[in-house]
Design a protein around this motif. Structure first.
Motif: not given
Length: 141
Positions: A44-64
């Motif tokens: 039930m996760e959107s593609f965008e939410d998954c990518i934002v979450r994974e990026t933050l969990e793995e590297s600590g950066i935020t994206i847009k």
């Protein structure tokens, strides 16, 4: 035997000043290969939410500014079978840190014409498709 259903893998090419963020994988398939951030799509996760979450969990950066690059049907690491969806994004804030040391050795920014070797197949496809504008790869071995 592993569940014999394909898994959905997500990846993102994050751009900052003309370079992309890649990490050296460890502890999983493709160990020693360089990969863009990403991971598994959760229920039930959107593609965008998954990518934002994974990026933050793995590297600590935020994206847009997330945009679709491609979908690929990947058999390269059999018996694993992935449907891989890749997006692009712009770096927003933070300096990349190794936050999952069991999965990633290091993070660095690389120019598209100065990439490390070897590349994780999903990342290689994403870069090729980003450059060519192709949006679909079926049965990548």
């Amino acid at each position: 035997m592993e569940d014999q259903r394909p898994k959905v893998g997500m990846g993102v090419l994050i751009f900052k000043e003309g370079k992309i963020l890649l990490g050296k994988r460890k502890g999983s398939h493709g160990e020693g290969h360089y990969s863009a951030p990403g991971g598994h799509l959760e229920y039930m996760e959107s593609f965008e939410d998954c990518i934002v979450r994974e990026t933050l969990e793995e590297s600590g950066i935020t994206i847009k500014n997330l945009k679709f690059i491609h979908v690929a049907n990947v058999f390269s690491y059999a018996p694993k079978h992935y449907v891989n969806i890749c997006l692009s994004a712009e770096w927003e804030s933070g300096e990349p840190k190794v936050l999952e040391p069991e999965k990633c050795e290091s993070w660095s920014w690389y120019g598209l014409d100065d990439l490390p070797d070897p590349l994780f197949i999903q990342t290689k496809l994403a870069i090729e498709n980003y450059k060519s504008g192709n949006h679909f790869n079926n049965k990548v071995n």
